[in-house]
Write a protein that holds these residues in place. Structure first.
Motif, short mmCIF file in Angstrom:
data_model
loop_
_atom_site.label_atom_id
_atom_site.label_comp_id
_atom_site.label_asym_id
_atom_site.label_seq_id
_atom_site.Cartn_x
_atom_site.Cartn_y
_atom_site.Cartn_z
N VAL B 39 0.87 -1.18 0.00
CA VAL B 39 0.00 0.00 0.00
C VAL B 39 0.91 1.23 0.00
O VAL B 39 1.89 1.27 0.75
CB VAL B 39 -0.90 -0.01 1.26
CG1 VAL B 39 -1.76 1.22 1.32
CG2 VAL B 39 -1.75 -1.28 1.29
N THR B 40 0.61 2.21 -0.84
CA THR B 40 1.49 3.39 -0.89
C THR B 40 0.71 4.68 -1.11
O THR B 40 -0.32 4.68 -1.80
CB THR B 40 2.58 3.22 -1.97
OG1 THR B 40 3.48 4.34 -1.92
CG2 THR B 40 1.99 3.14 -3.37
N ALA B 41 1.18 5.77 -0.50
CA ALA B 41 0.54 7.08 -0.62
C ALA B 41 1.58 8.18 -0.40
O ALA B 41 2.64 7.92 0.18
CB ALA B 41 -0.58 7.22 0.40
N VAL B 42 1.26 9.37 -0.87
CA VAL B 42 2.16 10.52 -0.68
C VAL B 42 1.35 11.70 -0.17
O VAL B 42 0.18 11.87 -0.50
CB VAL B 42 2.89 10.88 -2.00
CG1 VAL B 42 1.92 11.35 -3.07
CG2 VAL B 42 3.97 11.93 -1.78
N ASP B 43 1.97 12.51 0.69
CA ASP B 43 1.35 13.72 1.23
C ASP B 43 2.42 14.81 1.29
O ASP B 43 3.56 14.53 1.63
CB ASP B 43 0.84 13.47 2.66
CG ASP B 43 -0.68 13.48 2.74
OD1 ASP B 43 -1.30 14.22 1.96
OD2 ASP B 43 -1.21 12.76 3.57
N THR B 44 2.00 16.03 0.99
CA THR B 44 2.95 17.14 0.94
C THR B 44 2.49 18.27 1.86
O THR B 44 1.31 18.58 1.90
CB THR B 44 3.10 17.61 -0.51
OG1 THR B 44 3.66 16.54 -1.27
CG2 THR B 44 4.02 18.81 -0.61
N LEU B 84 9.75 7.58 2.59
CA LEU B 84 10.76 8.36 1.88
C LEU B 84 10.40 9.82 2.13
O LEU B 84 9.23 10.21 1.98
CB LEU B 84 10.74 8.08 0.38
CG LEU B 84 11.05 6.65 -0.08
CD1 LEU B 84 9.77 5.83 -0.19
CD2 LEU B 84 11.77 6.63 -1.42
N SER B 86 11.16 13.83 1.33
CA SER B 86 11.80 14.80 0.46
C SER B 86 11.55 16.18 1.04
O SER B 86 10.42 16.50 1.43
CB SER B 86 11.15 14.65 -0.91
OG SER B 86 11.66 15.59 -1.76
N ILE B 117 13.81 4.99 3.96
CA ILE B 117 14.58 4.30 2.91
C ILE B 117 14.92 5.18 1.72
O ILE B 117 15.48 4.70 0.74
CB ILE B 117 13.87 3.01 2.42
CG1 ILE B 117 12.49 3.33 1.82
CG2 ILE B 117 13.75 2.01 3.56
CD1 ILE B 117 11.88 2.16 1.06
N SER B 130 7.62 16.52 1.69
CA SER B 130 6.81 15.57 0.94
C SER B 130 7.19 14.16 1.38
O SER B 130 8.37 13.79 1.31
CB SER B 130 7.07 15.78 -0.56
OG SER B 130 6.18 15.03 -1.32
N THR B 132 6.44 10.00 1.21
CA THR B 132 5.80 8.83 0.61
C THR B 132 5.90 7.69 1.62
O THR B 132 6.97 7.46 2.16
CB THR B 132 6.49 8.42 -0.69
OG1 THR B 132 6.48 9.52 -1.59
CG2 THR B 132 5.78 7.23 -1.35
N MET B 134 4.90 3.50 2.63
CA MET B 134 4.51 2.18 2.13
C MET B 134 4.19 1.28 3.30
O MET B 134 4.86 1.36 4.33
CB MET B 134 5.65 1.58 1.31
CG MET B 134 5.83 2.28 -0.02
SD MET B 134 7.30 1.75 -0.86
CE MET B 134 7.80 3.34 -1.51
#
Lengths: 322, 322
Positions: B39-44, B84, B86, B117, B130, B132, B134
């Motif tokens: 399962v993966t998602a990104v938030d900024t 991850l 950023s 990671i 930002s 990400t 998992m």
């Protein structure tokens, strides 16, 4: 256009990766991978630092940003599968321009059958594009920087310095030969996915992609592999029209220019011809540029120019926090 | 401090996830997952929009940003595994402050055995973080928003409106009861990972996390599941000291406040007691706040106040591109 309408405009109607279970539309995306290892990386691009509106269209900004990320996957020997794109949008960017950024990403994603499976769109004062990519690689076949061994052939794909030459042409109002070629290499670089992914699994190679210039990338291989590397100045491959630029620029761009997104790597001499044959099939220039050797106490990169003594090539490049 | 030294300071010395093959240090990270879905998602998060330096320390900014991402994983029923990060760093942020952001992320990551990671650090004019994430979830056990069915019990974990109350206290120089509680709920929210991940696989639930307020989150479930939802105003769980705020604020915060990172969901009436028992084991408040019903032609959320007629609850919230 509001955020939700915008997401609808960039959402894919169908997905290409059969391992994807759920794309955009819930709290997160879901995929399944039983047989391959998963490779992931993130890269962030800021207006005024990584790109300028006067040298790159919105389409090219998206294209190149995702190309840079795909290049990281290529350097691991993996096949691209997914990307998540997060964007900070300032008022001076129109929603049409932002859509062009996504179209640029989509354009290169299509070449590699990648699916957009997540993202975030927020407002801010400067444009920031942050992309996370995921790829697949056969188990135990990841291509690390630390795989170089003594006597390995050092090679590079394609030609170096093109991207910086393109940028130079875009920012200097002069006539240049093959200007369109160099500009395209700057705006729409080609990550070397096929070459890296096609190297037979039983052949050991060290790989790194040329995002910061080969001086830095070779140094990373040397450090990770605990070896030293000797490069031959005359062997560094450049485009036929590269000589039109000043000697100083040529030198700077081919060693430190970066953003060519070629691959630099090393392979045992006995396997070199296999890589040559593979590159030939892909119609990709592949050049031996040096060799790996052992030095007690340090892991350096040297350059040999003509009959002169070895000269140490120091790292140089854009260091964001200095 | 340069970029490479900085990365060394935030790099983990050891990793917790046994599925990780390669962490930070090459072109990308590598992991292997044969048995679970990913399962993966990104938030900024942008300074001045998602957080302010005068209400959040650097540590809290990192902590809350990763908490928000983990909450997305929780809402899918998955166990967090990797992140991850950023970051765009402006000149007015010291490298010490930036390290505190990473320490905040590390603090909450440790609770969930998550490994950092990958990442990218670049300079810019405003701070942008930002992330990400998992996570892993057992095959076919993802908790989608679209899983609600007619007659389901609608429930929510914890109490609502606390985060906005905390923000209100931080920005109003008045005396408030339980100020420390509300402030901590704003700065260091607890994503409900254990509750979601422990629901037995054979029990169907729809789940969404409360990042934008339950009015929006309930509407997302209604739309995705093609049902309508009725909420009981008196049943919405709030903290004992919540009544000290104005009636207007209470109303606004509990329905539209968001950032509580509780879970809203639905379950068949026959399985409701199983969830109650599970929540009790976890010492987590779990409240029935409404029910799912069928309406021809639309999928709306309604609110019942006392004996009054049903009132439609419209979506409202922060829409970044408006």
């Amino acid at each position: 256009m509001d955020e939700f309408t915008f997401i609808d405009t960039i959402k894919q109607n169908s997905y290409r990766q059969s391992s994807l279970i759920k794309g955009i539309g819930d709290d997160a995306a879901v995929f399944r991978q039983n047989t391959m290892d998963i490779v992931t990386a993130v890269d962030t691009f800021v207006e005024g630092i990584h790109f300028r509106k006067d040298t790159m269209s919105a389409f090219h900004i998206g294209y190149r940003a995702l190309a840079a990320n795909i290049s990281d996957l290529a350097a691991m020997g993996s096949q691209p599968a997914f990307y998540l794109a997060s964007i900070v949008i300032p008022r001076h960017w129109s929603s049409q321009e932002v859509q062009h950024i996504f179209q640029g990403m989509k354009e290169i994603a299509t070449h590699y059958s990648m699916d957009l499976i997540g993202g975030d769109t927020v407002s801010g004062n400067e444009l920031v594009l942050s992309i996370t990519v995921m790829g697949y690689v056969a188990k135990e076949q990841v291509r690390y920087r630390g795989h170089a061994e003594i006597d390995d052939v050092v090679f590079v794909t394609g030609t170096l310095g093109d991207s910086q030459a393109g940028y130079h042409i875009l920012t200097n109002k002069m006539e240049y030969k093959d200007a369109a070629y160099f500009i395209e290499r700057h705006r729409m670089p080609t990550p070397r996915v096929a070459f890296a992914a096609c190297i037979p699994g039983n052949i050991r190679v060290a790989l790194n992609d040329v995002s910061d210039g080969i001086a830095n990338e070779a140094a990373e291989i040397a450090t990770a592999s605990k070896v030293s590397i000797q490069l031959h100045d005359e062997a560094i491959p450049v485009h036929d029209s590269f000589s039109q630029f000043s000697k100083e620029d040529q030198q700077q761009w081919k060693y430190f220019g970066g953003e060519d997104f070629e691959l630099i790597g090393t392979v045992a001499p006995k396997n070199w011809e296999i890589l040559v044959a593979l590159a030939k099939q892909l119609n990709l220039p592949l050049t031996q540029i040096g060799k790996v050797f052992f030095e007690a106490n340090h892991n350096y990169v040297y350059i040999q120019k003509g009959n002169h003594q070895l000269e140490r090539l120091l790292k140089q490049g854009y260091n964001h926090l200095k």
